[in-house]
Design an enzyme around this catalytic site. Structure first.
Site, PDB file in Angstrom:
ATOM      1  CG  ASP A 190      -0.881   5.335   1.481  1.00 55.52           C
ATOM      2  OD1 ASP A 190      -0.485   4.291   0.941  1.00 55.52           O
ATOM      3  OD2 ASP A 190      -1.440   6.266   0.865  1.00 55.52           O
TER       4      ASP A 190
HETATM    5  N1  URA Z   1      -5.715   5.271  -1.154  1.00 52.82           N
HETATM    6  C1  URA Z   1      -4.674   5.996  -0.710  1.00 52.82           C
HETATM    7  O1  URA Z   1      -4.265   6.958  -1.348  1.00 52.82           O
HETATM    8  N2  URA Z   1      -4.105   5.639   0.430  1.00 52.82           N
HETATM    9  C2  URA Z   1      -4.520   4.617   1.179  1.00 52.82           C
HETATM   10  O2  URA Z   1      -3.955   4.359   2.242  1.00 52.82           O
HETATM   11  C3  URA Z   1      -5.606   3.874   0.720  1.00 52.82           C
HETATM   12  C4  URA Z   1      -6.199   4.215  -0.446  1.00 52.82           C
END
Ligand code: URA
Length: 326
Positions: A190
């Site tokens: 993310d």
């Molecule tokens: N899980 C998440 O919630 N975000 C990420 O970026 C990776 C794994």
């Protein structure tokens, strides 16, 4: 497309390897060594060994298969779309679209079939009127310490690939005449997540590593702004449904409380690889994520020496660690 090396080639490699090994162990078994044997009995034994029919088909060692993949298969004709992607034109899917749209010529004729077999070193290939180099860029693999705020898609101003701008600008000096690699991320983090992400130009490797069936474990450190109680940890451990699939973490462990901030950190390992999986697990337990950082993929751990926004090129042993192998 061929998926396995032809048996005759592998057989030849395996036999040559076996001979070389034997000759190394016992120099008298090599052709020169045999000639040096003193007694007729010994010479007869050598003839016997040579004449003996093979009782079992040779087993193809890992080294033989690697030799085949690196030295023979790579140079066999390959599907046009795959070759264009490996040459750094675009992703495999975009290359297929370019081919369907009639934007690719092979040896002077428009080719609209992505599966057409071509040899990049021999065939003359043009995309949108631009000639494709006869050489392929080398396969590259990097570990990056992603800063918060960078996105994993290419071509955006704050794309994680922009961290490679200087590296790619200097490419022609380091590798004159070799086309520039088209780099992309293996899977995604993310925009607000930081930490370990792999960047490569090897589509097959990226697909293998990021496919959910690979079941590769990924470890995160989650920072919570406030206390975390036993019931929170239990709720996280019990898992949650994401996209209709129950996701249960492999590890949930409280870390130290950061005395100066009252923030709490939890170590969470997952293997599903669903979108926002760790955030969902934590929020489902009634906690709010303050920060999320990935620290491990497979057996490969983010080095504390790798600064935020920095990258390091990976070795073959690192690639095995990423897949969780020794
Ligand atoms: N899980 C998440 O919630 N975000 C990420 O970026 C990776 C794994």
């Amino acid at each position: 497309m061929r998926t396995a090396p032809p048996p005759d080639v592998l057989q030849a490699i395996a036999l040559a390897e076996a001979e070389a090994k034997k000759a190394k162990k016992d120099p008298r078994r090599s052709h020169k060594g045999a000639a040096a044997l003193a007694t007729p009995v010994a010479n007869a034994k050598v003839r016997e060994r040579k004449a003996a029919p093979a009782t079992a088909p040779p087993k193809f060692s890992k080294a033989a298969r690697r030799f085949y993949n690196e030295n023979i298969k790579e140079h066999e004709p390959q599907r046009l779309a795959k070759v264009l992607a490996a040459a750094g034109v675009a992703s495999r899917r975009t290359c297929e679209e370019l081919i369907f749209q009639g934007k690719v010529t092979v040896n002077g004729s428009v080719c609209t079939a992505p599966q057409t077999k071509v040899d990049i070193s021999k065939d003359s290939i043009y995309v949108n009127g631009n000639r494709i180099s006869k050489k392929l860029p080398p396969k590259l693999y990097f570990a990056v310490n992603k800063p918060k705020g960078y996105i994993c898609s290419c071509g955006e101003p704050k794309s994680i690939i922009s961290l490679f701008d200087d590296y790619l600008k200097g490419w022609n000096k380091i590798q004159p005449g070799v086309p520039k690699p088209r780099l992309f991320t293996v899977g995604r983090l993310d925009v607000a997540t930081s930490g370990l992400i792999i960047i490569t130009n090897d589509g097959e490797f990226a697909q293998k590593l990021s496919h959910p069936s690979s079941n590769i474990m990924k470890e995160y450190v989650v920072t919570i702004d406030g206390p975390v109680h036993r019931n929170h940890l239990i709720a996280i451990s019990e898992g949650t449904k994401i996209d209709g699939v129950k996701c249960i973490p492999d590890l949930v462990e409280p870390l130290d409380v950061q005395s100066n901030t009252k923030r709490t950190r939890i170590r969470i390992a997952v293997h599903e690889g669903r979108n926002h999986e760790v955030r969902e697990l934590v929020q489902n337990a009634g906690l709010e994520v303050y920060a999320l950082k990935r620290v491990r993929i497979g057996r490969f751990r983010l080095s504390p020496d790798l600064g935020i926004g920095k990258f390091v090129e990976l070795k073959q042993t690192d690639l095995k660690s990423l897949e969780g192998k020794k």
